[in-house]
Design an enzyme around this catalytic site. Structure first.
Site, PDB file in Angstrom:
ATOM      1  N   ALA A   1     -19.042  -7.062  -0.383  1.00 29.19           N
ATOM      2  CA  ALA A   1     -18.805  -7.699   0.924  1.00 29.19           C
ATOM      3  C   ALA A   1     -17.362  -7.468   1.346  1.00 29.19           C
ATOM      4  O   ALA A   1     -16.636  -8.394   1.695  1.00 29.19           O
ATOM      5  CB  ALA A   1     -19.113  -9.193   0.831  1.00 29.19           C
TER       6      ALA A   1
ATOM      7  N   THR B   1      -8.844   4.608  -7.728  1.00 28.96           N
ATOM      8  CA  THR B   1      -8.450   5.660  -8.672  1.00 28.96           C
ATOM      9  C   THR B   1      -8.378   5.062 -10.078  1.00 28.96           C
ATOM     10  O   THR B   1      -7.878   3.948 -10.267  1.00 28.96           O
ATOM     11  CB  THR B   1      -7.070   6.222  -8.254  1.00 28.96           C
TER      12      THR B   1
ATOM     13  N   SER C   1     -20.413   3.578  -0.570  1.00 31.54           N
ATOM     14  CA  SER C   1     -19.059   3.794  -1.100  1.00 31.54           C
ATOM     15  C   SER C   1     -18.743   5.288  -1.098  1.00 31.54           C
ATOM     16  O   SER C   1     -19.652   6.117  -1.158  1.00 31.54           O
ATOM     17  CB  SER C   1     -18.956   3.310  -2.555  1.00 31.54           C
TER      18      SER C   1
ATOM     19  N   GLU D   1     -19.482   6.216   4.808  1.00 31.37           N
ATOM     20  CA  GLU D   1     -19.034   5.489   5.991  1.00 31.37           C
ATOM     21  C   GLU D   1     -17.749   6.132   6.529  1.00 31.37           C
ATOM     22  O   GLU D   1     -16.849   6.448   5.775  1.00 31.37           O
ATOM     23  CB  GLU D   1     -18.775   4.012   5.606  1.00 31.37           C
TER      24      GLU D   1
ATOM     25  N   LYS E   1     -17.586  13.648   3.029  1.00 24.26           N
ATOM     26  CA  LYS E   1     -16.761  12.442   3.173  1.00 24.26           C
ATOM     27  C   LYS E   1     -15.359  12.687   2.628  1.00 24.26           C
ATOM     28  O   LYS E   1     -14.357  12.387   3.288  1.00 24.26           O
ATOM     29  CB  LYS E   1     -17.441  11.268   2.442  1.00 24.26           C
TER      30      LYS E   1
ATOM     31  N   ARG F   1      -8.203  23.690  20.118  1.00 26.59           N
ATOM     32  CA  ARG F   1      -8.578  23.990  18.736  1.00 26.59           C
ATOM     33  C   ARG F   1      -7.856  23.063  17.774  1.00 26.59           C
ATOM     34  O   ARG F   1      -8.290  22.840  16.654  1.00 26.59           O
ATOM     35  CB  ARG F   1      -8.240  25.456  18.401  1.00 26.59           C
TER      36      ARG F   1
ATOM     37  N   GLY G   1      -1.212   5.212   4.985  1.00 27.31           N
ATOM     38  CA  GLY G   1      -1.543   4.233   3.953  1.00 27.31           C
ATOM     39  C   GLY G   1      -3.034   3.996   4.006  1.00 27.31           C
ATOM     40  O   GLY G   1      -3.784   4.811   4.523  1.00 27.31           O
TER      41      GLY G   1
ATOM     42  N   CYS H   1      -7.980   4.472   1.216  1.00 24.58           N
ATOM     43  CA  CYS H   1      -8.834   5.634   0.947  1.00 24.58           C
ATOM     44  C   CYS H   1      -8.169   7.011   0.930  1.00 24.58           C
ATOM     45  O   CYS H   1      -8.518   7.835   0.093  1.00 24.58           O
ATOM     46  CB  CYS H   1     -10.002   5.625   1.914  1.00 24.58           C
TER      47      CYS H   1
ATOM     48  N   ARG I   1       7.584   3.879  13.867  1.00 20.73           N
ATOM     49  CA  ARG I   1       6.326   4.189  14.552  1.00 20.73           C
ATOM     50  C   ARG I   1       6.583   4.596  16.001  1.00 20.73           C
ATOM     51  O   ARG I   1       5.632   4.819  16.748  1.00 20.73           O
ATOM     52  CB  ARG I   1       5.400   2.977  14.554  1.00 20.73           C
TER      53      ARG I   1
HETATM   54  P1  NAD Z   1     -13.349  -3.696  -0.911  1.00 20.97           P
HETATM   55  O1  NAD Z   1     -12.539  -3.748  -2.139  1.00 20.97           O
HETATM   56  O2  NAD Z   1     -12.849  -4.361   0.333  1.00 20.97           O
HETATM   57  O3  NAD Z   1     -14.801  -4.336  -1.201  1.00 20.97           O
HETATM   58  C1  NAD Z   1     -15.574  -4.031  -2.319  1.00 20.97           C
HETATM   59  C2  NAD Z   1     -16.255  -5.326  -2.811  1.00 20.97           C
HETATM   60  O4  NAD Z   1     -17.211  -4.999  -3.820  1.00 20.97           O
HETATM   61  C3  NAD Z   1     -15.302  -6.330  -3.442  1.00 20.97           C
HETATM   62  O5  NAD Z   1     -15.337  -7.543  -2.705  1.00 20.97           O
HETATM   63  C4  NAD Z   1     -15.837  -6.500  -4.885  1.00 20.97           C
HETATM   64  O6  NAD Z   1     -15.729  -7.837  -5.357  1.00 20.97           O
HETATM   65  C5  NAD Z   1     -17.284  -6.106  -4.710  1.00 20.97           C
HETATM   66  N1  NAD Z   1     -17.940  -5.687  -5.963  1.00 20.97           N
HETATM   67  C6  NAD Z   1     -17.504  -4.803  -6.901  1.00 20.97           C
HETATM   68  N2  NAD Z   1     -18.423  -4.664  -7.887  1.00 20.97           N
HETATM   69  C7  NAD Z   1     -19.463  -5.470  -7.577  1.00 20.97           C
HETATM   70  C8  NAD Z   1     -20.704  -5.761  -8.195  1.00 20.97           C
HETATM   71  N3  NAD Z   1     -21.094  -5.161  -9.336  1.00 20.97           N
HETATM   72  N4  NAD Z   1     -21.525  -6.666  -7.606  1.00 20.97           N
HETATM   73  C9  NAD Z   1     -21.168  -7.275  -6.442  1.00 20.97           C
HETATM   74  N5  NAD Z   1     -19.997  -7.033  -5.798  1.00 20.97           N
HETATM   75  C10 NAD Z   1     -19.161  -6.146  -6.356  1.00 20.97           C
HETATM   76  O7  NAD Z   1     -13.655  -2.175  -0.632  1.00 20.97           O
HETATM   77  P2  NAD Z   1     -13.916  -1.451   0.790  1.00 20.97           P
HETATM   78  O8  NAD Z   1     -12.639  -1.202   1.481  1.00 20.97           O
HETATM   79  O9  NAD Z   1     -15.002  -2.180   1.488  1.00 20.97           O
HETATM   80  O10 NAD Z   1     -14.459  -0.033   0.284  1.00 20.97           O
HETATM   81  C11 NAD Z   1     -15.713   0.093  -0.342  1.00 20.97           C
HETATM   82  C12 NAD Z   1     -16.061   1.566  -0.465  1.00 20.97           C
HETATM   83  O11 NAD Z   1     -16.170   2.145   0.847  1.00 20.97           O
HETATM   84  C13 NAD Z   1     -15.027   2.422  -1.197  1.00 20.97           C
HETATM   85  O12 NAD Z   1     -15.687   3.417  -1.909  1.00 20.97           O
HETATM   86  C14 NAD Z   1     -14.221   3.046  -0.063  1.00 20.97           C
HETATM   87  O13 NAD Z   1     -13.653   4.297  -0.450  1.00 20.97           O
HETATM   88  C15 NAD Z   1     -15.277   3.257   0.993  1.00 20.97           C
HETATM   89  N6  NAD Z   1     -14.766   3.263   2.381  1.00 20.97           N
HETATM   90  C16 NAD Z   1     -13.841   2.349   2.780  1.00 20.97           C
HETATM   91  C17 NAD Z   1     -13.411   2.323   4.107  1.00 20.97           C
HETATM   92  C18 NAD Z   1     -12.371   1.335   4.590  1.00 20.97           C
HETATM   93  O14 NAD Z   1     -11.942   1.461   5.728  1.00 20.97           O
HETATM   94  N7  NAD Z   1     -11.949   0.362   3.802  1.00 20.97           N
HETATM   95  C19 NAD Z   1     -13.966   3.218   5.029  1.00 20.97           C
HETATM   96  C20 NAD Z   1     -14.938   4.125   4.584  1.00 20.97           C
HETATM   97  C21 NAD Z   1     -15.330   4.135   3.255  1.00 20.97           C
HETATM   98  C1  UGA Z   2      -9.561   6.428   7.408  1.00 15.10           C
HETATM   99  C2  UGA Z   2     -10.404   7.390   8.250  1.00 15.10           C
HETATM  100  O1  UGA Z   2      -9.817   7.497   9.554  1.00 15.10           O
HETATM  101  C3  UGA Z   2     -11.836   6.899   8.364  1.00 15.10           C
HETATM  102  O2  UGA Z   2     -12.628   7.855   9.068  1.00 15.10           O
HETATM  103  C4  UGA Z   2     -12.412   6.706   6.949  1.00 15.10           C
HETATM  104  O3  UGA Z   2     -13.715   6.175   7.022  1.00 15.10           O
HETATM  105  C5  UGA Z   2     -11.525   5.743   6.180  1.00 15.10           C
HETATM  106  O4  UGA Z   2     -10.157   6.271   6.140  1.00 15.10           O
HETATM  107  C6  UGA Z   2     -11.927   5.586   4.743  1.00 15.10           C
HETATM  108  O5  UGA Z   2     -12.615   6.400   4.194  1.00 15.10           O
HETATM  109  O6  UGA Z   2     -11.456   4.571   4.226  1.00 15.10           O
HETATM  110  P1  UGA Z   2      -8.358   4.092   7.822  1.00 15.10           P
HETATM  111  O7  UGA Z   2      -7.671   4.397   6.535  1.00 15.10           O
HETATM  112  O8  UGA Z   2      -8.990   2.763   7.975  1.00 15.10           O
HETATM  113  O9  UGA Z   2      -9.517   5.175   8.093  1.00 15.10           O
HETATM  114  O10 UGA Z   2      -7.330   4.237   9.028  1.00 15.10           O
HETATM  115  P2  UGA Z   2      -6.719   5.508   9.807  1.00 15.10           P
HETATM  116  O11 UGA Z   2      -6.739   5.210  11.240  1.00 15.10           O
HETATM  117  O12 UGA Z   2      -7.321   6.771   9.371  1.00 15.10           O
HETATM  118  O13 UGA Z   2      -5.199   5.465   9.344  1.00 15.10           O
HETATM  119  C7  UGA Z   2      -4.818   5.807   8.021  1.00 15.10           C
HETATM  120  C8  UGA Z   2      -3.306   5.883   7.941  1.00 15.10           C
HETATM  121  O14 UGA Z   2      -2.825   7.013   8.665  1.00 15.10           O
HETATM  122  C9  UGA Z   2      -2.595   4.663   8.530  1.00 15.10           C
HETATM  123  O15 UGA Z   2      -1.511   4.320   7.712  1.00 15.10           O
HETATM  124  C10 UGA Z   2      -2.116   5.153   9.888  1.00 15.10           C
HETATM  125  O16 UGA Z   2      -0.982   4.487  10.355  1.00 15.10           O
HETATM  126  C11 UGA Z   2      -1.804   6.611   9.575  1.00 15.10           C
HETATM  127  N1  UGA Z   2      -1.859   7.470  10.770  1.00 15.10           N
HETATM  128  C12 UGA Z   2      -3.032   7.653  11.433  1.00 15.10           C
HETATM  129  C13 UGA Z   2      -0.716   8.118  11.192  1.00 15.10           C
HETATM  130  O17 UGA Z   2       0.364   7.973  10.591  1.00 15.10           O
HETATM  131  N2  UGA Z   2      -0.789   8.932  12.284  1.00 15.10           N
HETATM  132  C14 UGA Z   2      -1.939   9.138  12.963  1.00 15.10           C
HETATM  133  O18 UGA Z   2      -1.929   9.905  13.955  1.00 15.10           O
HETATM  134  C15 UGA Z   2      -3.097   8.474  12.537  1.00 15.10           C
END
Ligand code: NAD
Ligand code: UGA
Length: 484
Positions: free
Chosen positions: A23, A107, A144, A176, A231, A271, A284, A287, A463
């Site tokens: 969640a 990681t 994930s 996602e 991804k 392009r 930052g 991911c 920024r």
């Molecule tokens: P998150 O740390 O916010 O959430 C993960 C949750 O999973 C935690 O609350 C944890 O307690 C729970 N969890 C772990 N093991 C569990 C288990 N066995 N049973 C029940 N709950 C459990 O992570 P997130 O940011 O939502 O990312 C999740 C995945 O999605 C990662 O692989 C990430 O790379 C990917 N992802 C993240 C983003 C993003 O913007 N944060 C975007 C795209 C993809």
């Molecule tokens: C990023 C990707 O954009 C999503 O498509 C992907 O799903 C996600 O990672 C993931 O897999 O977790 P997110 O990290 O939430 O999303 O945010 P971004 O908007 O990508 O920004 C990432 C970092 O890059 C931030 O620190 C932002 O400030 C920086 N950034 C972004 C820049 O410095 N310059 C830019 O032009 C854009």
């Protein structure tokens, strides 16, 4: 069957009950949007973390565990109707026809592949639970971000167990692509939905769920490995653009070129494109770094060291950008920041999120703290506790009657000042460092700096957000990334 979705014309299985394990930043918003568009499906989001689930169930929508514009309204609409948050993993898995796995995949910190490979212990944990409790046929969806061929591991665990029972599984990859801060819009209007798998019926079943609100042309179906690798590749390409433009920002500062003019001129080439070319303190978020490290690990594993080095440099450059900014701040402040008050505006890794994972603010603040600076940190959404966690030190509240820091320049104790308002942070500061592009900072009035800072003062706009900014040039120096 690896065809574009709109050619799929088989009948799908009816899904009545979805379970999402995890969640977090992905599980919460994604399931909220699915529940909104599929009122006939019951969606149960489960997590091991009780506090997180309690926050998701909090009556006060300001207390949801994550801040995302628009999320509160959807939660208000569907929570308790067909969207439910609980810690009852077992029961939710038993009931589910389709299970999303949206747990964390950070990681690895120890063992083989430490520092690069993804730690899959949380994935394995919930796959074992699925294999234990699932009933009948269940579609298991990787939401994930995972290394290529993880689906194979998931399949092995699930099918070993199911050999002895009458349960069966189909595994799909459905990465996602949402970005934090715009998650709801990204989920409502995705530029694509990617479904990877081998089982046509399972693909069509997930496809039909998305097709409730996503244009069918945008739903791409591939084989499972292409989906997993796409991804990682998408994140690597996005991060690469940021490192590229940040590398050029440093050159602009040396040569007198203006980074905004350069990005405008470069981005107009279709392009190349205009998006994701904003220079700043480095990328930052939870991911980009982890996913590129994962890609680097895979390349080395498959004996492609040149490819691994190529991607590793995207991360190296990002680290260098952060270090170069903290070094530059120290140099400009006459080579020492010991005992000086430095206002830090913004701690989240980007605007419109309370997420601080891998935020460039962490490295920059740590560097300044190491040099003895007294940091006065403000962020509109990040909690004091979270900043303490990220920096590994305690904070003090600034004395409300006099927010200047006095007479503690020689103390050995390391802490930061937590500031609820911007003025407390800036008051008496030798420098202001803007690290997140929050709207609150864009229209700050020059007077705030002219009258409240200790002179000569510096503003480091990492920024480049301050609009039409006119400061008293005799007493305040103004540095902007990529402009100098
Ligand atoms: P998150 O740390 O916010 O959430 C993960 C949750 O999973 C935690 O609350 C944890 O307690 C729970 N969890 C772990 N093991 C569990 C288990 N066995 N049973 C029940 N709950 C459990 O992570 P997130 O940011 O939502 O990312 C999740 C995945 O999605 C990662 O692989 C990430 O790379 C990917 N992802 C993240 C983003 C993003 O913007 N944060 C975007 C795209 C993809
Ligand atoms: C990023 C990707 O954009 C999503 O498509 C992907 O799903 C996600 O990672 C993931 O897999 O977790 P997110 O990290 O939430 O999303 O945010 P971004 O908007 O990508 O920004 C990432 C970092 O890059 C931030 O620190 C932002 O400030 C920086 N950034 C972004 C820049 O410095 N310059 C830019 O032009 C854009």
């Amino acid at each position: 069957m690896h065809v574009v979705g709109n050619k799929l014309n088989i009948k799908s299985t009816v899904v009545k009950n979805i379970c999402c394990i995890g969640a977090g930043y992905v599980g919460g918003p994604t399931m909220a949007v699915i529940a909104k568009h599929c009122p006939e499906i019951q969606v149960n989001v489960v997590d091991l973390n009780k506090n997180r689930i309690n926050s998701w169930n909090d009556i006060n929508l300001n207390n949801l565990p994550i801040f995302e514009p628009g999320l509160d309204l959807i939660i208000k609409e569907v929570r308790g109707k067909n969207l439910h948050f609980s810690t009852d993993v077992k029961d939710s898995v038993i009931q589910a026809d389709l299970i999303f796995i949206a747990v964390n995949t950070p990681t690895k910190s120890k063992g083989i592949g430490a520092g690069q490979a993804s730690d899959l212990r949380w994935i394995e944990g919930c796959v074992r639970e699925i294999s234990e409790y699932a009933q009948g046929h269940t579609i298991v969806v990787e939401k994930s971000t995972l290394p290529v061929r993880t689906a194979e591991v998931i399949e092995k665990i699930l099918n070993t167990k199911s050999k002895n029972d009458d349960k069966t599984f189909s595994i799909l990859s459905n990465p996602e692509f949402l970005s934090e801060g715009t998650a709801i819009d990204d989920l409502e209007n995705p530029n694509r939905v990617l479904i990877g798998g081998e089982d046509e019926l399972a693909i069509k079943t997930l496809y039909d769920i998305y097709a409730k609100w996503v244009n069918k042309e945008k739903i791409i179906c591939t084989n499972i490995w292409s989906s997993e690798l796409s991804k990682l590749t998408a994140n690597a390409f996005l991060a690469q653009r940021i490192s590229s433009i940040n590398a050029i920002s440093a050159l602009c500062e040396k040569t007198g070129a203006d980074i905004n003019e350069v990005t405008n001129a470069v981005g107009k080439d279709e392009r190349i494109g205009e998006k994701f070319l904003k220079s700043g303190p480095g990328f930052g978020g939870s991911c980009f770094k982890k996913d590129i490290l994962n890609l680097v690990y895979l390349c080395n594993y498959f004996n492609l060291p040149e490819v691994a080095d190529y991607w590793m440099n995207i991360i190296n450059l990002n680290h260098w950008q952060q270090k170069r900014i903290s070094k530059l701040i120290i140099e400009k402040l006459f080579g020492t920041v010991t005992g000086k008050k430095i206002a830090i505006l913004g701690f989240s890794f980007k605007a419109n999120t309370n997420d601080t994972r891998e935020s460039p603010a962490i490295q920059i603040c740590k560097d300044l703290l190491d040099e003895g600076a007294k940091l006065a940190i403000h962020d509109p959404r990040v909690s004091q506790k979270n900043i303490e966690f990220e920096l590994g030190i305690k904070s003090k509240n600034i004395d409300e009657s006099d927010s200047r820091i006095k007479g503690d320049s020689l103390t050995q104790e390391i802490y930061f000042y937590w500031c609820e308002n911007i003025k407390d942070s800036v008051n008496g500061a030798d420098a202001v460092v803007i690290l997140t592009e929050w709207n609150e900072y864009k229209n700050l009035k020059p007077n705030l700096f002219n009258t409240n800072m200790r002179k000569p003062a510096w503003i480091f706009d990492c920024r480049d957000v301050l609009n039409n900014f006119q400061v008293d040039k005799n007493t305040i120096n103004y540095w902007r990334v990529g402009k100098g």
